[in-house]
Every structure is written in C-alpha cells, then in structure tokens.
Write a protein that holds these residues in place. Structure first.
Motif, PDB file in Angstrom:
ATOM      1  N   UNK A   1       9.976  -1.977  -2.924  1.00 16.02           N
ATOM      2  CA  UNK A   1      10.021  -1.406  -4.179  1.00 16.02           C
ATOM      3  C   UNK A   1      10.052  -2.388  -5.249  1.00 16.02           C
TER       4      UNK A   1
ATOM      5  N   UNK B   1      13.677  -1.220   1.638  1.00 16.19           N
ATOM      6  CA  UNK B   1      13.342  -0.449   0.688  1.00 16.19           C
ATOM      7  C   UNK B   1      13.175  -1.193  -0.409  1.00 16.19           C
TER       8      UNK B   1
ATOM      9  N   UNK C   1       2.804  -0.272   0.473  1.00 18.58           N
ATOM     10  CA  UNK C   1       4.299  -0.345   0.546  1.00 18.58           C
ATOM     11  C   UNK C   1       4.373  -0.256   2.227  1.00 18.58           C
ATOM     12  N   UNK C   2       5.473  -1.055   2.749  1.00 18.15           N
ATOM     13  CA  UNK C   2       5.530  -1.117   4.145  1.00 18.15           C
ATOM     14  C   UNK C   2       7.080  -0.681   4.602  1.00 18.15           C
ATOM     15  N   UNK C   3       7.608   0.391   4.485  1.00 18.44           N
ATOM     16  CA  UNK C   3       8.875   0.822   4.825  1.00 18.44           C
ATOM     17  C   UNK C   3       8.842   2.113   5.496  1.00 18.44           C
ATOM     18  N   UNK C   4       9.467   2.373   6.695  1.00 19.38           N
ATOM     19  CA  UNK C   4       9.589   3.768   7.310  1.00 19.38           C
ATOM     20  C   UNK C   4      10.395   4.612   6.371  1.00 19.38           C
TER      21      UNK C   4
ATOM     22  N   UNK D   1       0.192   2.913  -2.961  1.00 22.88           N
ATOM     23  CA  UNK D   1       0.696   3.491  -1.758  1.00 22.88           C
ATOM     24  C   UNK D   1       0.551   2.834  -0.416  1.00 22.88           C
ATOM     25  N   UNK D   2      -0.562   2.296  -0.070  1.00 19.48           N
ATOM     26  CA  UNK D   2      -0.652   1.653   1.312  1.00 19.48           C
ATOM     27  C   UNK D   2      -0.300   0.412   1.454  1.00 19.48           C
TER      28      UNK D   2
END
Lengths: 256, 316, 296
Positions: free
Chosen positions: A128, A124, A110-113, A107-108
């Motif tokens: 991913x 994305x 991943x870097x997209x809003x 989870x942490x």
C-alpha cells in the motif's frame, strides 16, 4: 518493431457490419490517430482491441509485455498484457475519490493476498505504501494531487478526462488507447492536453493510439493517421498526405 | 506501520471495555435474560448486515437470498452440535464453511446477472433452500430441528461480531476491497483497469455467506430450535432493510441499522396485530425520505481523523 | 388410462397457467414501463379475491358482475398505490424502489389481516358444479376450468386490442420503449403509468375472483406465492414482453401440474425457482426476449 498487428478484422451486430476488413500494423513508440465521421466504427474498434467485444472474424496480435495472439481477449487481462484505455463517455468510479480511482488503475501492481488484506500483514503495508507513493507521483504530474480526496464525480469535466488518463497510466501500460481525450474541452485545455500527451509518451515510453475529432490536436501530435468510414479503413498515412487524400475529403464532406 | 500503534490499541481497549461493561451489568443483574436475548439478536443481525453489505453495499450485487446462507449455517451447526455431539466451535466452523460453499454456488449466476435479475435469482435460491429443508426428514422437515444445545452466549456473540467487522472492514480497506467498490461503480471500467470481476463477485458471495453461516450457527445454538420458515424471503428482506437503512457501503451504518431496527422490532412486539403494518410504513418512510440510509456510504470515525476509504492513509 | 391422465393434467395445467398468466401480465407491464418489480402485485390479486368475496357474499352478486366490479376496484387501488407509494420514488435507486414495493406488499397483507382477520374465508360457490367428460374418456372437464380458461383468453384478447389498437395502448408501448422521447412527443407520462397500473391491477383482480371461485377459499397471504410464481413466469417469458408473460404463465402452470402428477408435488415450488434460475442463466432476457448489450 511492430507491437500491434490487426489482420482482417470483422465485427457485425445482428447483420450490421460495424467494422470490416481492418488490417493495421502499429510500431513501438508511435503515436497514431484514428479519425473518421461519427458512426465510422472507431470506438467499436477500440472495444475489439480491449476485449469488450469479440471479433466476428480476424485476429489481433499484441507484442507487448508478452506476445498474445487471440481472436478474443478477456477485458481484465488487457492491463496485464500492457494495454490500457480511456472511454469516450468518461467512465470514472464516480463515488470514489481521485486517489482511489488511480489506485484501481494500479490494481494489478499490488501483490498481496486475501489473508494479508484481512489481517493487514506486513506485505499489506509494504504494497500500500509503494502503491500510494507511485500513484501520488502520477497525481502530481497530472496536477490532481490537491484534489486527491475529492470524489471524482465532483471534478470539472476537463479534469475528469485527465483523471481517466492518469488512471490508465497507473496500470503501467506499454500501449495507451485514448478515446476522444479532448472531447468537450475548450481550445486552451486542448492545447494543454496536447502537451501533456506528448510529455507522458516520452516520460513513460508509450505507444499511443487515439481517436479524436479535434483536428488541431490530431495534426499536432500524430505521426500517422488511420481514417475510418462505414467500418472500413479508407486511408492511412502521415497527416499531410491524409489532409490531401480525396477519399478522406469525400468521407468528411460527403457526395461528389 | 506497526500493528500495535496508538489507534489499534485504543480500538482494542474500547472493544474490551464494552465487553466488560456488559459482563459486569449482567453479573449485577441490570442486564436480565430479556435484555441479553435482544443483545444477542442485535449481534446476529450485525453479522448478517455487515456481511450482506459487503455483497450488496460495497460490490453492488443485489441479493435477496442472504437468509438462505444463514439457514444453511444454522442447520449445519444444528446437525454438528445436536446430532453429532461435537463442540460449538466445530459447529461454527462447519456452518461457515458449508455456507460459503453455497456462496460459491450462488456466486456463479452473478457472473451473468445484474440488478433486479440477480435479486430474483437469489430470491429463487433462497426459496429452493427452504423447500429442500422442509422436505428433508433428517433435519426435521417443516416441523424443524429440535434440542440443539444452547451454546451461544454474550461472549461468543460479541467476539464473533468483532471478528466479522474486523475482517470485512480490513478487506474493504485493501486493494481487493477497492476492486469490489470499483465493480459497484462501473463494471466495464473496472475490468478495463484489470479487475477480474468474475473472481471478486464470487469472492464476496463466498465471504458474505461465510459470515451469514456463522450468524446462523449463533442463532441455532441460542434458540435450540430452528425451522425452515425462520429463514425465508422475509428474513432476507429484513437483513437487506438493515443494510439499506444503515447505508449501503457503510459498515458503521450496518451496525447502527442493526441496533435501530432491532430496537424498533422490540417496541413493535407490544402491538403484535399492528406490528407488520407499522413496520411496512416505517420502511416506506425511510425509502422516501432517506433512501441513502442513515450513514450514506460514509464511515463513523472514532479514532482516525484522516478520512477516505484508503486504509493506508488512515493508518500512517 | 394414461391418455386420460395426460388430458386431465393439461386441463389443470392450463387453468393454473391462466391464473399465473393473468398476474404475470401486470408484473410485466409495470416492469416494462417503470422498471419496478411490483412486489405488491400479488397482493392486489388477493384483494381482488376479497372484493369478489364481499360482493358475492354480502351483496349476493353473480359471477360476472362480481368479476367486473372487482376488476374496477383493483384498477382504482392499483392507481392509488402508484400515486401514493411509487411516484415519490420514481427516480430513486433500484434497491430503494424494490424495498418500497415490498413495504407496500407487507402493508396490504397485514393491513388486510388487521381489518378483516387472518382467518381463511370460504368463497361462495358461484358456478354450477358440472363436469363434462372429454372425448368419452374418464377425464373430466370441470365447468370452473372452462370459466377460468375462457375468461382468461377473452381478457388477453381484449388486452391485445387495447395495447395495439388504442391510443392508451400505443402511449404505453411508446413510454416503455423510450420515456424521454415519448414525453417529447407529447405523451402524458403520469397518465400512461396510471393506465398501466390500472390495467395490470384489473387483470390481477380478475385472477383473484377466478381463484376464489375455483378453490372456494381465500386468505390475506394467498397472494404471496402466486405473486412470486407469476413473476417467475414473467421472467421466463421475457420481462416487459406481453406475449412472454402469457407464454411463461402457461409454461409454469403446465410444468407444475406435470411435476405434481409425477409425485413431486412437495418440490413443485422449488422446481419453479430452479427453472427461473436456469432461464436467467441460459437466456437472461427470457424465451421471447431479445439480447441487448450495454453500449460502451
């Protein structure tokens, strides 16, 4: 280099002391075991280390990805600090697939809003893709790749334990807390798990603290042992010295 | 990887074809105003059900107050279009924004409440909104708000349904959406894996309320008349029933559920005295014989054969 | 003048609170034993009022025979509802159970409307229209208030006796603490659940007859709002805790009459729910509840 220092840690529940006066220092790269009879406060200690419980008094200092010193941590921040854990009574996301379980561990990373997630912008796909690749790697290491689309609740018990470790590793921790990783496993599975723990420790450059009742596993891989009894730390040292320690023998066998 | 891949083009085509067919049938007179009324009601119910499914089905936060968000949206759009005389699009946006602010407010109690307790707190919130509306003369009190311009039509409804489904579906297929599902599955484990459960719970209430607000705007500007009683506890139950009937955690289930239950209520209109009694029996039978709903938590797959909740795997 | 007003409001508040408390007891007992918010409970109260109406209007029974008979009939109805509707979903999810309870509630409300017309009925005056002055002031104590309060308190004492002194009550407490352990100890779970529904429904039936005689008017939807309020009362006191329901009932009754007397009667329902949300936030287990934390 010490990476975890515990100072005078106390925790009581409505007057009952679950953990009292724990002092402990753990060095980087160590693999240590916490042993003790049932109800000795081992899991409570893990819950204090991961912010699920707040200590009644005392302090915990981590020197990991960043130095954090607080009387209490927020559980969801622990992976950011570099701490990940498994649970004694297996807490997988039962109705999610094996792959999705490990993706939650990631989870942490991943870097997209939110906007990118809603409109599936390029960040994305980039994120991913990277996440899927890294998680796939982990699943292959744990021999779970063939079952990546299986719901985690449908895995056999031993593989559920393994999946929990894989999920924790996906958060890229420095310190891994394993709560009875071999519980419910047969001798063969335990042997395999012992090898696996040794291997991931080197491969991922980890410090590991594990709670375990299976003495063969503990004696096999732990460099240092801490013995809990009635919420207190009654002994610490290398496995050989612990085996001979009269206090420990008394705690396990009871009576004079 | 490309946005205009084969699957997406097919989806867009299918969406446009459905729209064109309905438009054509309307012009040919096959779809009369009665059928259109029901199509619009189905659309509004789809928006409500899909948005509640995000809160209750995917994130596991039990809500019995979804109609309150719809109510806030309906009144906001009513005020903006009728009293201020602004265009419909302003009404829709205002409705969504005001409702989502309410969503943030009701999201905060969820941080401490679970299960039944949360259900009751949201029920209480819904009743409070209703009572405030009843006692507010500016918006017509118990009598209701009249003369709202009728802007809602098939086109607005259809494309807002598509937008809702598109956004919520995409959200669910992202790591944010997976985090929400993890909260439903095991909150403590999710936190231990780094999921900020507080943030996500408030976020889903905000997004859910946003779309319920849009549904409210469509409703208000279709019927030209709204009153507080239309958005009471029973409306919240109706929405929840659609979600559970379709399947918690299945967006296609919510769509099918909205269509099915809207049709059932159309048929029941022929026997007004027994309508609610039969509705009660149907509810009961569903809960006993198919509590997981029509779809369970599985999605209907039209174009992508690869399964799983993971969007990336499905869009390669 | 002020003093009289206050006494008057306390009398009214305690009477209203009695009704809430009687209904809340059933909610809390059922929740304690099967963890179900029995939304149909308010409708059992409504049916209790209708049974009381039928007995007094058509059979010309007096207040007490009507009260007792109505309690018996509601008890039977409660047991039937549990057997037919709730037993099949005992192991379902919370959400399925909740919707089932709502479906039972709708069935009772609209079933009554269909068979007995949706109109409001006039409940016959059973009790003498006598008013007593309190302490030589202008505050009056209606004889009906006396009946409500005395009947409620007697029923609560009786309930307390049943729960703490009888085998049935001990079984109920055991099942609500730990169903599996109780079963291993030889307690018949099904019978205990039935008993709980019977007792809870009888109390709601009593509340229905009391309200019928007090306000002289009944209708098929009369149970909805008091049902919700009684649930609020049960949560305020701590759901699953019997003294909590009594406390919550009186607390809510007195708060509501106070707000009405201060000119906020339009908002009294909103205040009840606002109190509910506040209590849930500040003391999620109610005023008399204990804090429980999930084991990790």
């Amino acid at each position: 280099m010490d990476m975890l220092v515990v100072n005078n840690l106390y925790k009581s529940f409505g007057g009952v002391k679950a953990v009292s006066d724990i002092n402990m220092t753990i060095d980087e790269g160590e693999i240590v075991g916490i042993i003790g009879p049932n109800g000795a406060g081992k899991t409570t200690f893990f819950n204090l280390l991961t912010g699920i419980y707040n200590p009644s008094s005392g302090d915990i200092v981590y020197k990991l990805k960043e130095e954090v010193s607080a009387k209490s941590f927020k559980p969801f921040k622990m992976t950011k600090y570099g701490v990940a854990r498994t649970f004694q009574n297996i807490r997988l996301f039962k109705d999610m697939t094996v792959l999705e379980n490990v993706l939650i561990g990631y989870h942490n990373n991943f870097k997209y809003g939110i906007l990118s997630s809603i409109f599936h912008l390029s960040s994305y796909f980039k994120n991913e893709k990277k996440g899927n690749e890294e998680v796939t790697q982990l699943l292959k290491i744990f021999d779970l790749y063939d079952k990546k689309d299986t719901l985690s609740k449908n895995l056999p018990y031993g593989e559920q334990r393994k999946l929990e470790i894989a999920r924790a590793l996906a958060s890229k921790p420095k310190l891994l807390l394993l709560d009875e990783p071999a519980a419910g496993m047969n001798a063969n599975e335990t042997k395999e798990l012992t090898k696996l723990i040794n291997w991931i420790r080197k491969e991922f450059d980890l410090t590991i603290i594990l709670i375990e009742h299976d003495m063969s596993l503990v004696m096999d891989i732990c460099e240092k042992l801490f013995v809990f009894d009635y919420g207190r730390l009654i002994a610490q040292g290398n496995p050989e010295s612990i085996q001979k320690n009269p206090k420990v023998i008394k705690a396990y066998l009871g009576g004079e | 990887m490309k946005i205009l891949n084969k699957k997406n083009i097919l989806s867009i085509l299918a969406i446009l074809i459905v729209y064109a067919i309905v438009e054509l049938l309307t012009h040919l007179g096959v779809i009369d105003s009665y059928i259109q009324l029901n199509l619009i009601l189905i659309g509004i119910n789809i928006i409500l059900a899909v948005s509640l499914n995000l809160i209750t089905g995917f994130t596991g936060q039990f809500s019995l107050g979804h109609a309150a968000f719809m109510s806030i949206g309906a009144y906001t759009s009513g005020i903006v279009t009728a009293k201020l005389g602004l265009p419909f699009i302003v009404g829709i946006i205002a409705a969504a924004v005001v409702a989502s602010i309410a969503g943030i407010i009701i999201g905060i109690p969820t941080l401490r409440l679970r299960g039944d307790y949360l259900a009751i707190a949201t029920l209480g919130f819904g009743e409070i909104v209703k009572i405030i509306a009843i006692n507010n003369d500016y918006i017509g009190g118990a009598v209701g708000l009249n003369d709202i311009p009728q802007y809602t039509n098939w086109t607005w409804t259809y494309f807002l349904v598509v937008l809702t489904v598109f956004i919520i579906y995409n959200f669910i297929k992202s790591y944010h959406g997976r985090a929400c599902i993890a909260i439903r599955e095991d909150e403590i484990a999710a936190e231990a894996m780094g999921v900020n459960t507080t943030y996500y719970k408030i976020l889903v209430f905000t997004i859910g309320a946003f779309f319920a607000g849009i549904a409210g705007a469509l409703y208000a500007n279709y019927f030209s008349f709204i009153k507080p009683d239309s958005f009471g506890f029973m409306k919240s139950v109706d929405i929840l029933v659609i979600v559970v009937f379709g399947g918690l955690g299945s967006i296609s289930g919510s769509i099918i559920g909205a269509i099915a239950l809207s049709l059932i209520s159309v048929f029941l209109q022929n026997i007004p005295e027994l309508r609610m009694v039969i509705y009660a029996v149907i509810l009961f039978l569903i809960m006993v014989y198919r509590p997981q709903g029509i779809m369970g938590n599985v999605e209907l797959k039209l174009f992508n054969k690869k399964g799983g909740l993971n969007g990336y795997a499905g869009s390669k | 003048m002020i003093m009289e007003e206050i006494i008057q409001q306390i009398v009214n508040g305690v009477s209203l609170g009695s009704i809430y408390a009687l209904i809340a007891l059933g909610y809390t007992m059922v929740y304690g034993i099967i963890k179900l918010i029995n939304f149909a409970h308010g409708d059992i109260y409504m049916i209790g009022a209708y049974v009381g109406f039928a007995l007094t209007t058509f059979l010309k029974l007096g207040f007490f025979p009507a009260l007792i008979l109505s309690m018996v009939i509601c008890a039977i109805l409660g047991v039937i509802i549990e057997k037919v509707a709730y037993k099949p979903i005992r192991n379902s999810t919370r959400i399925a159970a909740l919707i089932t309870a709502i479906s039972v509630s709708l069935f009772l409300e609209y079933g009554m409307m269909y068979f007995f017309k949706p109109d409001t009925r006039t409940f016959p005056s059973l009790l003498p229209d006598k008013q007593i002055k309190i302490f030589n002031t202008d505050a009056v104590l209606d004889i009906k208030n006396v009946y409500i309060i005395v009947v409620t308190i007697s029923l609560m004492l009786l309930l307390q006796y049943v729960i703490h002194r009888t085998k049935v009550g001990k079984a109920m407490r055991a099942v609500s603490l730990d169903r599996d352990a109780a079963q291993l100890m030889g307690i018949d779970i099904n019978k205990t659940i039935s008993n709980t529904f019977a007792i809870g429904s009888a109390l709601a039936g009593a509340a229905g007859v009391l309200v019928g005689t007090y306000y002289n008017s009944i209708n098929p939807l009369m149970g909805v709002v008091p049902g919700l309020k009684a649930f609020v009362a049960a949560v305020i006191g701590g759901i699953g805790i019997i003294p909590g329901a009594v406390f919550g009932g009186f607390f809510l009754g007195i708060t509501e009459t106070t707000i009405s007397s201060l000119g906020g009667s339009l908002y009294k329902d909103a205040v009840a729910f606002a109190i509910l949300i506040l209590v849930l936030l500040l003391k999620p287990n109610g005023f008399l509840g204990k804090d429980v934390k999930e084991k990790v």
